[in-house]
Design an enzyme around this catalytic site. Structure first.
Site, PDB file in Angstrom:
ATOM      1  N   ARG A  37      -7.983 109.947  69.260  1.00  0.00           N
ATOM      2  CA  ARG A  37      -7.129 109.076  70.065  1.00  0.00           C
ATOM      3  C   ARG A  37      -7.717 107.672  70.210  1.00  0.00           C
ATOM      4  NH1 ARG A  37      -4.462 112.811  74.901  1.00  0.00           N
ATOM      5  NH2 ARG A  37      -3.327 114.202  73.483  1.00  0.00           N
ATOM      6  N   LYS A 199       9.632 129.829  73.348  1.00  0.00           N
ATOM      7  CA  LYS A 199      10.852 130.083  74.115  1.00  0.00           C
ATOM      8  C   LYS A 199      12.026 129.214  73.681  1.00  0.00           C
ATOM      9  CE  LYS A 199       8.463 131.618  78.316  1.00  0.00           C
ATOM     10  NZ  LYS A 199       8.321 131.406  79.784  1.00  0.00           N
ATOM     11  N   GLY A 353       1.810 119.300  70.624  1.00  0.00           N
ATOM     12  CA  GLY A 353       0.408 119.686  70.749  1.00  0.00           C
ATOM     13  C   GLY A 353      -0.004 120.861  69.886  1.00  0.00           C
ATOM     14  N   GLY A 376       4.567 115.535  74.572  1.00  0.00           N
ATOM     15  CA  GLY A 376       5.752 115.482  75.423  1.00  0.00           C
ATOM     16  C   GLY A 376       6.705 114.374  75.036  1.00  0.00           C
TER      17      GLY A 376
END
Length: 394
Positions: A37, A199, A353, A376
């Site tokens: 990062r 999910k 991720g 996200g």
């Protein structure tokens, strides 16, 4: 089509510039253990330094809950930055206030200041206007280079924009926006989306947003079990969401009416439990034993998915297609990574991720056209949501 003002379209020459970075890096025993990062921002920082700017960097680290905490100090990032930039980097004791202002004002062209953790102040996450003004006073130009934080309406990515003379996107943020536009606003076709994870409930918005855009959708992982069960097939002890059977069938019907292809597993690797790879077996989706769990896609499915990927000209991947972190149930995810990396004719994009972790496992990350830095934020773009930070820069 997402649009942002680029750093190379902005007058930054010789100015004091405040850059929002994402230095939320892993730290152990006071040392940064992985600096991807940090390195991701070097192009933007060096661009500014080469133009005689005095550069002020800011970031969050972890979740200090609005209080100063040495455990979450950005101090370990300083030597990593200094090494990469080949110049000293000063750490401010705070991100706002008299000390930060004094250090910022004293910066000379080519010098770098790193502000202490933004989240030591609860006002950062609350997007407090007074806190935003205190950040903005440090510089005349603001650069957002933190795509991973751009889905949050926080002071350092949204609130300060009205209080600076000019604002723009750094090269990392620009690359994320441009890749998204190439993938979905004007894609080379066929466009194939590979979707995994646990999910359906967490990705149903994403699926519905993508269906009109993609040519085919390949679904693996535990979320595929819900589709398999909804079709009336036994799934044994496999993770599934019975409350989403109707939703799954509706998605399949919508895809059919749109002329879109949804490929589901035709075989799976199952076992009594994730810890019992010694008893794993490959079975057709209609024959999962009552005492077993589907934990990976099977070899026939991997071949079908690979063939679809090979014919694509744009491939976007989010989510592993099996329990890849457990030995014995990682081959499906490895096969998908190999198939995508092997399509040299396509724009190949990975994001999220777990996808990033899977690519690290396979060692194929560098063979993708682009791997998103924002989990996200990447998912929210796929869902069709506006990102507050990008809206602020628009």
């Amino acid at each position: 089509m997402l649009k942002v003002r680029r750093i190379d379209e902005t007058d930054v020459q010789g100015k004091r510039v405040l850059v929002r970075c994402d230095f939320n890096v892993p730290i152990r025993d006071g040392r940064v253990t992985e600096d991807t990062r940090v390195r991701a921002h070097l192009k933007t920082i060096n661009y500014l330094l080469e133009r005689g700017c005095s550069v002020i960097l800011m970031s969050h680290l972890g979740r200090p809950k609005g209080k100063s905490n040495p455990e979450f100090s950005l101090k370990p990032v300083v030597p990593v930055l200094s090494e990469h930039l080949k110049r000293p980097v000063t750490l401010a004791p705070d991100c706002i206030g008299p000390d930060a202002e004094k250090l910022a004002a004293a910066l000379k062209p080519g010098e770098v200041l790193l502000l202490e953790n933004l989240r030591f102040h609860k006002e950062e996450e609350k997007n407090d206007p007074d806190f935003a003004r205190k950040l903005a006073v440090l510089a005349s130009v603001y650069v957002n280079d933190a795509f991973a934080a751009s889905h949050r309406a926080h002071a350092s990515v949204v609130g300060l924009v009205p209080f600076v003379q000019s604002s723009c996107a750094g090269f990392l943020l620009v690359s994320e926006v441009e890749t998204f536009n190439r993938s979905f606003a004007s894609p080379a076709r066929p466009l194939v989306m590979v979707l995994g994870g646990a999910k359906v409930s967490t990705k149903i918005g994403l699926i519905r947003n993508l269906l009109p855009k993609v040519d085919s959708l390949l679904i693996g992982g535990a979320m595929a079990n819900t589709f398999i069960a909804a079709r009336g097939n036994p799934v044994g002890k496999s993770l599934q969401e019975t409350d989403f059977h109707a939703e799954a069938m509706a998605v399949l019907a919508e895809a059919s009416s749109m002329g879109k292809r949804i490929l589901l597993p035709v075989d799976v690797i199952c076992a009594p439990s994730p810890d019992d790879a010694a008893h794993k077996q490959v079975v057709p989706v209609g024959s999962i034993p009552a005492g077993s769990m589907a934990l990976d896609i099977g070899p026939r499915t991997a071949e079908l998915f690979a063939a679809e990927i090979a014919a694509a000209r744009t491939v976007v991947w989010n989510g592993p297609v099996g329990l890849f972190e457990m030995p014995g149930f990682d081959e499906g995810t490895r096969a998908i990574a190999r198939a995508i990396a092997g399509n040299r004719e396509a724009l190949t994009v990975g994001g999220g991720g777990d996808t990033d972790a899977a690519l690290e496992m396979t060692g194929l990350k560098e063979k993708f056209s682009h791997v998103s830095t924002g989990g996200g934020a990447f998912l929210e773009l796929l869902e069709g949501r506006d990102l507050p930070a990008i809206t602020a820069l628009g």
